[in-house]
Design an enzyme around this catalytic site. Structure first.
Site, PDB file in Angstrom:
ATOM      1  N   GLU A  34     -10.398 -12.862  -8.710  1.00 33.52           N
ATOM      2  CA  GLU A  34      -9.004 -12.690  -9.153  1.00 33.52           C
ATOM      3  C   GLU A  34      -8.091 -13.676  -8.459  1.00 33.52           C
ATOM      4  O   GLU A  34      -7.197 -14.261  -9.081  1.00 33.52           O
ATOM      5  CB  GLU A  34      -8.531 -11.251  -8.888  1.00 33.52           C
ATOM      6  CG  GLU A  34      -7.266 -10.876  -9.677  1.00 33.52           C
ATOM      7  CD  GLU A  34      -5.967 -11.360  -9.053  1.00 33.52           C
ATOM      8  OE1 GLU A  34      -4.963 -11.457  -9.784  1.00 33.52           O
ATOM      9  OE2 GLU A  34      -5.933 -11.660  -7.834  1.00 33.52           O
ATOM     10  N   ASP A  48     -12.261  -9.709  -3.983  1.00 32.13           N
ATOM     11  CA  ASP A  48     -12.008 -10.958  -3.260  1.00 32.13           C
ATOM     12  C   ASP A  48     -10.606 -10.935  -2.664  1.00 32.13           C
ATOM     13  O   ASP A  48      -9.750 -10.136  -3.085  1.00 32.13           O
ATOM     14  CB  ASP A  48     -12.184 -12.193  -4.167  1.00 32.13           C
ATOM     15  CG  ASP A  48     -11.163 -12.255  -5.304  1.00 32.13           C
ATOM     16  OD1 ASP A  48     -10.859 -11.196  -5.900  1.00 32.13           O
ATOM     17  OD2 ASP A  48     -10.663 -13.356  -5.598  1.00 32.13           O
TER      18      ASP A  48
HETATM   19  N1  BES Z   1      -2.259  -8.327  -6.926  1.00 34.44           N
HETATM   20  C1  BES Z   1      -1.695  -9.614  -7.134  1.00 34.44           C
HETATM   21  C2  BES Z   1      -0.623  -9.644  -8.209  1.00 34.44           C
HETATM   22  C3  BES Z   1       0.588  -8.786  -8.004  1.00 34.44           C
HETATM   23  C4  BES Z   1       1.000  -8.367  -6.749  1.00 34.44           C
HETATM   24  C5  BES Z   1       1.308  -8.412  -9.100  1.00 34.44           C
HETATM   25  C6  BES Z   1       2.124  -7.575  -6.602  1.00 34.44           C
HETATM   26  C7  BES Z   1       2.442  -7.637  -8.966  1.00 34.44           C
HETATM   27  C8  BES Z   1       2.840  -7.207  -7.699  1.00 34.44           C
HETATM   28  C9  BES Z   1      -2.816 -10.584  -7.475  1.00 34.44           C
HETATM   29  O1  BES Z   1      -3.902 -10.439  -6.622  1.00 34.44           O
HETATM   30  C10 BES Z   1      -2.314 -11.984  -7.300  1.00 34.44           C
HETATM   31  O2  BES Z   1      -2.067 -12.363  -6.198  1.00 34.44           O
HETATM   32  N2  BES Z   1      -2.193 -12.749  -8.385  1.00 34.44           N
HETATM   33  C11 BES Z   1      -1.857 -14.126  -8.305  1.00 34.44           C
HETATM   34  C12 BES Z   1      -2.270 -14.854  -9.542  1.00 34.44           C
HETATM   35  C13 BES Z   1      -3.638 -15.453  -9.494  1.00 34.44           C
HETATM   36  C14 BES Z   1      -3.885 -16.281 -10.745  1.00 34.44           C
HETATM   37  C15 BES Z   1      -3.929 -16.249  -8.266  1.00 34.44           C
HETATM   38  C16 BES Z   1      -0.359 -14.295  -8.168  1.00 34.44           C
HETATM   39  O3  BES Z   1       0.425 -13.475  -8.658  1.00 34.44           O
HETATM   40  O4  BES Z   1       0.014 -15.295  -7.565  1.00 34.44           O
HETATM   41 MN    MN Z   2      -4.457  -8.488  -6.393  1.00 36.20          MN
HETATM   42 MN    MN Z   3      -3.404 -11.490  -4.730  1.00 35.00          MN
END
Ligand code: BES
Ligand code: MN
Ligand code: MN
Length: 460
Positions: free
Chosen positions: A155, A85
């Protein structure tokens, strides 16, 4: 060393382009069919790559795609996690080319070209590297571990149904290490391995004043304007040193030792490049910490959205009845996201004047995570990067969150290795997201080395 042929590169890229064309936006139900289509696409890609028992497992939300290849029960098993996604692409007008019509262009940091599309880096491009690396290992008789794939579609909206899935399918998911490419690295010249993820506590607040919108001439000055009040309340959440003022907020924060901070500071970081890349003339943040520290080992509070009143064309003289904001806090070990949410709510209620009514709700949360670097998973990854880049990778704490990772450890008892290949400047979640072709291919070349190293280290 693994080297992809020109033919392999071309095929892998063309396939990724197909996947990137599917607008699998999990946050927007208007795209539900596309999210499902992306799941089906991933399942078929896994099958073509040689995976067995491929299944699109339904959940109350979007499905989880599973597939595996067990070559020898005595060999270690790698569980690959990723997500199909993507984030909503808006604001659409800020994209130089449409978000779901992938194009390849060069940039100063990606002189060999980068593919521009929503999800190119986060996480379709990085997830697909694992499917192609698997296909490559199968084709070249180089698969040294068993492998299981678990690719989810929620995710970006908090992985609500993945926890249930891993609890229910614990046996199917038995593994020795979890391998994830959903983070970044320092630069294409200097790889790094992510050793930490921040937690998250995501809140929404509504401030209500009068029971209806009022004429701001008739009532202005005599009643509380919820937007003015909300702005003041939010402003008070940080002091002049940019420390968060919520009582108890820092109580459980694990401070790093001088030695640990000195170790962290060895990783290359150019403040001028940093400012330039996001168009800033100055930086901002908690006193006493460097930019790298502020965005990884320190907790934060940010307003992610704020609205209320009249925002249409022209002017309207009105005191709105309500004002709203979405506020998220990034957390570090050993903060607990539920507890932080409660502290936030209590404090936010306590600073509200009697002239308004405040409601606080919780969206979702996640636990911070730090990966060990003394286990064979980390060592296998370290060696893989060193071989394929010709440079030793740095361990680096990341600032983002992947809330399911700590749950993998809690429920499955398995540690994760975060082998990311994106760059911070790849504009994930922003307009013009992209992923370097160098990074895509290098990822596919580095992953088989991980399997090889892991199998060898597991034997020792
Ligand atoms: N891939 C990211 C997280 C990420 C990116 C971690 C770059 C470290 C470096 C993930 O898809 C993401 O965006 N996570 C969200 C949290 C989620 C609960 C919506 C975030 O970090 O905001
Ligand atoms: Mn991600
Ligand atoms: Mn992300």
């Amino acid at each position: 060393m693994v080297e992809l042929t020109a033919n392999e590169k071309e095929n892998y890229l063309n396939e990724l382009i197909e996947l990137l064309k599917i607008p699998s936006i999990s946050a927007d139900s208007a795209f539900a069919k596309d999210v499902e289509a992306a799941a089906a696409w991933v399942a078929s890609a896994l099958e073509k790559a040689g995976a067995e028992k491929v299944e699109i497992v339904p959940t109350p939300g979007y499905p989880i795609v599973y597939g595996e290849k067990i070559i020898d029960p005595n060999l270690p098993t790698v569980l690959v996690y990723g997500h199909y996604d993507v984030q909503p692409p808006d604001p659409l007008e800020l994209w130089d080319s449409p978000a779901f019509e992938p194009v390849i262009k060069t940039t100063p940091l990606h002189p060999d070209g980068a593919i521009f599309a929503r999800g190119a880096c986060d996480d379709k491009g990085q997830m697909y590297m694992h499917i192609k690396a698997f296909e490559w290992m199968m084709k070249h008789n180089q698969l040294h571990c068993n492998v299981k794939f678990m690719i989810e579609g929620e995710e970006e909206v908090g992985s609500d149904n993945l926890e249930g899935f891993i609890r229910e399918h614990k046996d199917r998911l038995t593994s020795d290490v979890i391998l994830i490419s959903d983070t970044g690295m320092i630069s294409n010249e200097q790889p790094s391995i992510t050793t930490g993820l921040r937690g998250l506590s995501y809140m929404e607040v509504t401030v209500t004043g009068p029971n209806r919108d009022l004429h701001s001439g008739l009532y202005g000055g005599a009643v509380a304007n919820p937007i003015n009040i909300l702005a003041q309340m939010i402003a008070s959440l940080q002091d002049e040193q940019q420390r968060i003022t919520i009582p108890g907020f820092y109580d459980k924060v694990l401070e790093l030792s001088k030695e640990e901070r000195a170790e962290m500071a060895k990783a290359p970081f150019d403040l001028e490049d940093y400012k330039k890349s996001i168009g800033l003339s100055d930086i901002h943040g908690e006193e006493g910490y460097t930019t790298s520290e502020r965005q990884s080992i320190r907790p934060t509070l940010d307003v992610n959205g704020i609205w209320g009143g009249y925002t249409g064309e022209g002017a309207k003289t009105v005191i709105p009845s309500k004002a709203h904001a979405k506020i998220s806090m990034r957390l570090v070990p050993n903060q607990n996201w539920e507890e932080i949410g409660q502290l936030f709510e209590k404090h936010f209620q306590s600073i509200a004047p009697k002239s308004v009514h405040v409601e606080v709700t919780t969206h979702h949360g996640g636990t911070p995570y730090v990966t060990p670097i003394d286990n064979i998973g980390y060592r296998a990854a370290h060696k893989a990067y060193a071989t394929s880049f010709g440079v030793e990778p740095f361990p680096q704490r990341g600032g983002g969150s992947i809330p399911i990772v700590p749950l993998f450890e809690e429920v499955l008892g398995v540690k994760s290795v975060l082998m990311g290949f994106g760059l911070d400047t790849d504009a994930i979640h922003s307009p013009n997201e992209h992923f370097g072709l160098f990074n895509f291919y290098k990822g596919i070349e580095t992953i088989p080395l991980f399997y090889k190293n892991y199998a060898a280290l597991a034997k020792e």
